[in-house]
Design a protein around this motif. Sequence first.
Motif, mmCIF file in Angstrom:
data_model
loop_
_atom_site.group_PDB
_atom_site.id
_atom_site.type_symbol
_atom_site.label_atom_id
_atom_site.label_comp_id
_atom_site.label_asym_id
_atom_site.label_seq_id
_atom_site.Cartn_x
_atom_site.Cartn_y
_atom_site.Cartn_z
ATOM 1 N N LEU A 128 58.927 13.164 -45.761
ATOM 2 C CA LEU A 128 59.177 12.992 -47.197
ATOM 3 C C LEU A 128 58.904 11.548 -47.604
ATOM 4 O O LEU A 128 58.338 11.268 -48.663
ATOM 5 C CB LEU A 128 60.619 13.380 -47.540
ATOM 6 C CG LEU A 128 60.951 14.873 -47.386
ATOM 7 C CD1 LEU A 128 62.447 15.113 -47.591
ATOM 8 C CD2 LEU A 128 60.134 15.721 -48.372
ATOM 9 N N ALA A 188 55.158 10.793 -47.532
ATOM 10 C CA ALA A 188 54.487 11.491 -48.640
ATOM 11 C C ALA A 188 54.936 10.962 -49.998
ATOM 12 O O ALA A 188 54.472 11.461 -51.022
ATOM 13 C CB ALA A 188 54.759 12.996 -48.546
ATOM 14 N N VAL A 202 55.613 20.713 -46.909
ATOM 15 C CA VAL A 202 56.374 19.783 -47.737
ATOM 16 C C VAL A 202 56.311 20.294 -49.168
ATOM 17 O O VAL A 202 55.221 20.487 -49.715
ATOM 18 C CB VAL A 202 55.797 18.350 -47.654
ATOM 19 C CG1 VAL A 202 56.624 17.392 -48.524
ATOM 20 C CG2 VAL A 202 55.757 17.862 -46.210
ATOM 21 N N GLN A 204 49.574 13.962 -56.505
ATOM 22 C CA GLN A 204 50.604 14.536 -55.651
ATOM 23 C C GLN A 204 50.618 16.052 -55.866
ATOM 24 O O GLN A 204 50.634 16.506 -57.013
ATOM 25 C CB GLN A 204 51.963 13.931 -56.003
ATOM 26 C CG GLN A 204 52.996 14.179 -54.934
ATOM 27 C CD GLN A 204 54.140 13.164 -55.009
ATOM 28 O OE1 GLN A 204 54.924 13.181 -55.963
ATOM 29 N NE2 GLN A 204 54.256 12.305 -54.023
ATOM 30 N N PHE A 246 57.217 19.442 -52.969
ATOM 31 C CA PHE A 246 57.477 18.219 -53.740
ATOM 32 C C PHE A 246 58.321 18.497 -54.978
ATOM 33 O O PHE A 246 57.951 19.312 -55.822
ATOM 34 C CB PHE A 246 56.150 17.595 -54.179
ATOM 35 C CG PHE A 246 55.361 16.988 -53.046
ATOM 36 C CD1 PHE A 246 54.638 17.786 -52.160
ATOM 37 C CD2 PHE A 246 55.332 15.609 -52.865
ATOM 38 C CE1 PHE A 246 53.917 17.233 -51.127
ATOM 39 C CE2 PHE A 246 54.602 15.046 -51.830
ATOM 40 C CZ PHE A 246 53.901 15.854 -50.958
ATOM 41 N N ASP A 253 52.195 20.058 -55.379
ATOM 42 C CA ASP A 253 53.530 20.670 -55.388
ATOM 43 C C ASP A 253 53.921 21.085 -53.981
ATOM 44 O O ASP A 253 55.101 21.113 -53.637
ATOM 45 C CB ASP A 253 53.539 21.897 -56.310
ATOM 46 C CG ASP A 253 53.139 21.509 -57.718
ATOM 47 O OD1 ASP A 253 53.817 20.662 -58.316
ATOM 48 O OD2 ASP A 253 52.098 22.016 -58.194
ATOM 49 N N ALA A 257 57.562 11.522 -51.471
ATOM 50 C CA ALA A 257 58.029 12.724 -52.178
ATOM 51 C C ALA A 257 59.251 12.379 -53.037
ATOM 52 O O ALA A 257 60.153 11.683 -52.578
ATOM 53 C CB ALA A 257 58.376 13.815 -51.172
ATOM 54 N N SER A 306 62.694 17.016 -53.084
ATOM 55 C CA SER A 306 61.650 17.538 -52.184
ATOM 56 C C SER A 306 62.284 17.989 -50.876
ATOM 57 O O SER A 306 63.293 17.443 -50.436
ATOM 58 C CB SER A 306 60.613 16.446 -51.898
ATOM 59 O OG SER A 306 60.030 15.982 -53.096
#
Length: 418
Positions: free
Chosen positions: A103, A106, A275, A255, A277, A257, A108, A112
């Motif tokens: 996370l 990323a 992952v 980014q 988001f 989803d 995120a 997330s």
Amino acid sequence: MTDLSNHGEAGLEKGAVDLQRYSHAIMGTFGVPMRVLTRGEGSYVWDADGNRYLDLLGGIAVNALGHGHPAWVEAIASQAATLSHTSNFFATEPQIALAERLLDLAHAPSGSRVFFANSGTEANEAAIKMARKTGKGTIIALEGGFHGRSTGALALTHKEAYRAPFAPLIGDVVFVPPNDEEALRAAVTEHAADLSAIVVEPIQGEAGVIPLSHAYLALARTLTRRHDALLILDEVQTGVARTGAWFAHQLHGIQPDVMTLAKGLGGGFPIGALVAFGDGPGAMLGKGEHGTTFGGNALAAAAALATLRVIEDEDLIANVKAVGAHLRERLEAMDGVVEVRGEGLMLGVGLAAPQSAEIAQAAVAAGFIVNPPSPDTLRLIPALTLTTAEADTFLTWLEGHFEAHPLAAESASDGGTP
Ligand SMILES: *Cc1c(COP(=O)(O)O)cnc(C)c1O
């Protein structure tokens, strides 16, 4: 000329016998493998007859740290001795830490969440279930796209030969050509009321390393937002520093989803991850709506954590960029090469003639493992630890091969190269 000097005739027997045993015991889904491998170290592997190969395939973009990296070996050994598998009735520190790390890498936003699986296919299955949870049916995927071989992931995979024998697959998947913005707009408009998701690889891997343009990815992001659909990025091959960023979408400032990961994540240990988001996607699959026995296993999580740690500690992203740029520069200067596609250490070498299978075969005989995903493309997806000097040994061989086989284009076209 191909150098066969280190491939003694007597030595060939052990490998040949093992391959016969393979064929008698293992289902023929992969055809007959090229060699039986017995050992790996760094960028090299050895076969059953003691021959060494520079591995520019990396287990198909899996062995991110090369073979037998000491920190990775240590992490797996010590986790195995401490706690390996628990079932998802229990949590473990490595799985929690790995989810937090993903996370974080990323970027995120809050809300997330990560779901762990065991392969790219399974990560994509979870993504398909998320698309279904939107309550809408249509998924847009790309011609040339590859997302796995289970019946769900196969429904998103374009290649007819993979699909046809297993029809009917889940319906409502619409394929559009990659990088054709008008076709994407038209498909979205046509299916606007029922669009659940757009699923793409930022760089198509199995198709022969076909990068999606910045404008195309940005359009996919805009259209999915506009129609309240999910943008699902399959980063199973492009993820985990392969392209010179932690995740390929970061090169484009967008980014998704949903992002799916696998291949390089475990550095050679099987693991997949999804992952999701933000708090919408992060909460889409609730209690009882998905599951897996092995997913998030402490041993796999420890292998992945070690892989991410080494990528950071050894600044492998810088190495990916430097060695990738070096490969690109020398390849682009070669007669016989018309273009080099991709990013970092995910490169597609576009050949002037459909001779990739022949070159890959000559390469393995000379001690280099490269992959021919399409007749006119060689794919290089080596360990992220590959050095410039190691890359040079292959580049010099390839240059010599083109010089020694100037008529390869003709022989390939009537020589039945697939
Ligand atoms: C390899 C791959 C998959 C399938 O992953 P498995 O681990 O083989 O199930 C899915 N998507 C992409 C982009 C891949 O390259």
